[in-house]
Structures are given as structure tokens and as C-alpha cells.
Design a protein around this motif. Structure first.
Motif, short mmCIF file in Angstrom:
data_model
loop_
_atom_site.label_atom_id
_atom_site.label_comp_id
_atom_site.label_asym_id
_atom_site.label_seq_id
_atom_site.Cartn_x
_atom_site.Cartn_y
_atom_site.Cartn_z
N ILE A 52 -6.11 -2.68 12.35
CA ILE A 52 -5.13 -2.58 11.27
C ILE A 52 -4.24 -3.80 11.23
O ILE A 52 -3.68 -4.23 12.23
CB ILE A 52 -4.32 -1.28 11.41
CG1 ILE A 52 -5.17 -0.11 10.93
CG2 ILE A 52 -3.05 -1.32 10.57
CD1 ILE A 52 -5.10 1.07 11.79
N THR A 58 -1.06 -5.37 10.67
CA THR A 58 0.31 -4.87 10.63
C THR A 58 1.20 -5.68 9.69
O THR A 58 2.34 -5.32 9.47
CB THR A 58 0.94 -4.84 12.03
OG1 THR A 58 0.66 -6.09 12.66
CG2 THR A 58 0.40 -3.70 12.86
N TRP A 88 0.87 -1.18 0.00
CA TRP A 88 0.00 0.00 0.00
C TRP A 88 0.90 1.22 0.00
O TRP A 88 1.84 1.32 0.78
CB TRP A 88 -0.89 0.03 1.24
CG TRP A 88 -1.89 -1.08 1.31
CD1 TRP A 88 -1.79 -2.32 0.74
CD2 TRP A 88 -3.12 -1.08 2.02
NE1 TRP A 88 -2.88 -3.06 1.04
CE2 TRP A 88 -3.71 -2.33 1.83
CE3 TRP A 88 -3.78 -0.12 2.81
CZ2 TRP A 88 -4.95 -2.67 2.39
CZ3 TRP A 88 -5.00 -0.45 3.37
CH2 TRP A 88 -5.58 -1.71 3.16
N ILE A 121 0.51 -6.15 6.51
CA ILE A 121 0.50 -5.54 5.18
C ILE A 121 1.65 -4.54 5.09
O ILE A 121 1.88 -3.76 6.01
CB ILE A 121 -0.84 -4.81 4.92
CG1 ILE A 121 -2.00 -5.79 5.01
CG2 ILE A 121 -0.82 -4.14 3.55
CD1 ILE A 121 -3.35 -5.14 4.89
N LYS A 122 2.35 -4.60 3.96
CA LYS A 122 3.46 -3.66 3.79
C LYS A 122 2.94 -2.33 3.28
O LYS A 122 2.13 -2.28 2.37
CB LYS A 122 4.48 -4.24 2.82
CG LYS A 122 5.35 -5.30 3.44
CD LYS A 122 6.53 -5.62 2.55
CE LYS A 122 7.43 -6.61 3.24
NZ LYS A 122 8.47 -7.09 2.33
N MET A 123 3.42 -1.26 3.90
CA MET A 123 2.99 0.09 3.49
C MET A 123 4.23 0.90 3.14
O MET A 123 5.31 0.68 3.70
CB MET A 123 2.28 0.79 4.65
CG MET A 123 1.33 -0.09 5.41
SD MET A 123 -0.34 0.17 4.91
CE MET A 123 -1.20 -0.92 6.03
#
Lengths: 195, 118
Positions: free
Chosen positions: B100, B102, B82, B104-106
Motif C-alpha cells: 500500500i 501510504t 481516494w 496516497i491521500k484517503m
């Protein structure tokens, strides 16, 4: 004004009056006078000069603003590393300001790691811990890792005794430990200069 | 069924870059989901960058929908990142107390997102 209070209600308001070229803030209140049978027989109006009070109020507002600005400084420590030292008490207003300041700074500087140093926070309770967890989540959404540093033994013990789950947060004891961790995240290495 | 969603989908070196519009309706998200998953499958995609930098509004449903899309991609062996969530959007999500993920790579911008993929 006296006509207005003929309705039997009390009025209080603020206005400004110009006297001899000077504008003075005034506060006035008007009260109806009622006799035993409940009939309005008159009124009382009180006008106060509140110049000093207004002055104090403005000064207080300014000071509050300054304190708020001072209490949430986000400092660039290294390329891609920011530090937010927290001193004093963390309430929900302050936590929100911290989050705001951090998020805008991350967006501006494209920081990859942010270190939240809570060395100066006297007491950490469930509410404070929750605020900190929220802040780390927010920075994560911005693509920035958050390291919580400055956790003293007493604070660490309190957190465990309160049964707060801080596993999701990267925590370190001192700011230097956190910086080392940040360097590791950014694939940086600090070497001693060869003689 | 018209193309009522203005989303740009670009393929660069086996990576899919999806620029999401400012506001998305439920059906719009559904359309985007269908399009990008189909495309990722056809073009042998290895990584997906979801660009949120234009997004101004995001609610719990939108967040969950994109979390699901990320999960779908991970099942297909595709990495999803993201990119460029605005401070205001993040603030809103935190206020809504969204759970949320955590994992998931942002990333803050496309450049950093691309280096994360490689």
C-alpha cells in the motif's frame, strides 16, 4: 449401528436421547471384534452420557466469545479520535479481530485519527510488529491516521534490536503524547481557562 | 465499443468526482482511466475524488491500476484522493498483502475528501 460396523471400521458419533421427558446428549462408539483369522465375530458398543461435557463446552464457547468482545474495545475519545487499548498477547486471530473492530468503527463514526495503545502488551516480537504495521496500513486505506502509543523503553529497545522497520508508523511513548498529536492533526488546541 | 461501465463523473468547482461501480473488469478500468484523464485535461481540473464507496471487490490488479491513475494525475499536477473504501475491501487488500502506497491521500467520506482537496 452394529450392522454398520460389520464393515470392519470403528464408528463414533454423537446423538441425543429422550429419557423420561429429558433430552440427554450421548456419545457412542462402536468397534468390531475380530478373531485371529481376521473374521468379524462380534461388536462392542459404548454409550456415554455427556451432559456435563456438553455443558462445559457451551460455557467455554460463551466465555471465549466474551473475552474476544472484551479484548477489542474501540472507544471514542474525542470527536474524530478513537482509542483501542490492547492488553495481553497479540496473536494473528486477535490482530484480525482488532482490525475488524477498528475498521467497522471507523466506517461508523468517520473517525480521522485512531490511537492504538499497546501499553498492556507484554512482548513485541516480529509477528506482533507485523500485525501492527498491517493494522496501520488498513486504517490508512480508510482515510484514518493511526498513532501507536504506549511504547515502553523495553519494547522500543526490542523493536530496534530485532531490526523491525517501524518508520512508516507514527509512534508515541504515552497515550497523552498520542492525544496531543491527534489534536495537532485535527487542528485543535487545548487552552487553560482564563481566570 | 459500448458504454459498458456505469461510472458517474461529475465536475464541481474544478474538482472531478468519480463514482466507481461495484465490480470492475480490466477493460472497464481502462475505459474509466481514459475517460477521466481526458476529462481532467479538458476541464482544467485541480483535484480528483475517486469514490470507492460502492466498490465491493478489489484485487491487486485493481489496486495497482488506480495507484497508477493517481500517479498519472500527480504528474499532471492534479491531487487525487481516494474516498470511502469499505472495511471489507480494506480487509481483502490487507489479506492479499498488497503493497500500500501510504502517500496516497484517503478519506472516509466525500465530505472529508472535499475538505482535504481545498
Amino acid at each position: 449401528m452394529l450392522k454398520a460396523m460389520k464393515s470392519g471400521k470403528t464408528y463414533a458419533s454423537r446423538t441425543e436421547a429422550t429419557l423420561g421427558g429429558q433430552t440427554i446428549p450421548l456419545e457412542f462408539s462402536a468397534v468390531p471384534l475380530v478373531d485371529d483369522s481376521g473374521e468379524i465375530i462380534g461388536g462392542l458398543e459404548l454409550v456415554l452420557d455427556i451432559t456435563e461435557r456438553v455443558l462445559y463446552e457451551n460455557r467455554l464457547k460463551e466465555q471465549n466469545h466474551t473475552i474476544r468482545e472484551m479484548s477489542t474495545p474501540t472507544i471514542k475519545l474525542w470527536e474524530g479520535v478513537m482509542v483501542l487499548p490492547v492488553v495481553g498477547v497479540v496473536d494473528s486471530m486477535r490482530a484480525q479481530h482488532m482490525m475488524e473492530s477498528m475498521l467497522t468503527k471507523i466506517a461508523e463514526t468517520y473517525a480521522k485519527v485512531i490511537i492504538l495503545d499497546i501499553h498492556g502488551v507484554a512482548a513485541v516480537d516480529t509477528a506482533v510488529a507485523n500485525h501492527l504495521i498491517k493494522i496501520t496500513k488498513a486504517t490508512k486505506l480508510m482515510g484514518c491516521d493511526c498513532i501507536l502509543s504506549g511504547i515502553s523503553p523495553a519494547v522500543a529497545q526490542t523493536i530496534i534490536q530485532l531490526g523491525i522497520d517501524m518508520e512508516a508508523i507514527n509512534t508515541r511513548a504515552t497515550l497523552s503524547d498520542a492525544l496531543t498529536e491527534a489534536f495537532l492533526m485535527l487542528n485543535l488546541e487545548v487552552n487553560k481557562k482564563k481566570q | 465499443m459500448g458504454e459498458d461501465y456505469n461510472t458517474s463523473v461529475t465536475v464541481i468547482k474544478n474538482n472531478l468526482i468519480v463514482a466507481l461501480p461495484a465490480e470492475m473488469t480490466d477493460s472497464c478500468i481502462h475505459n474509466i482511466e481514459k475517460t477521466i484523464i481526458e476529462k481532467a485535461y479538458q476541464k482544467n481540473i485541480q483535484g480528483v475524488l475517486l469514490n470507492f464507496s460502492m466498490v465491493t471487490v478489489m484485487d491487486t490488479y485493481t489496486y495497482q491500476a488506480f495507484e497508477n491513475i493517481t500517479r498519472v494525475f500527480s504528474l499532471m499536477g492534479i491531487q487525487t484522493i481516494w474516498v470511502g473504501l469499505n472495511p471489507g475491501v480494506v480487509f481483502g487488500l490487507i489479506d492479499l498483502d498488497v503493497a500500500i502506497n501510504t502517500r496516497i491521500k484517503m478519506a472516509i467520506n466525500l465530505e472529508i475528501g472535499l475538505t482535504l482537496l481545498n
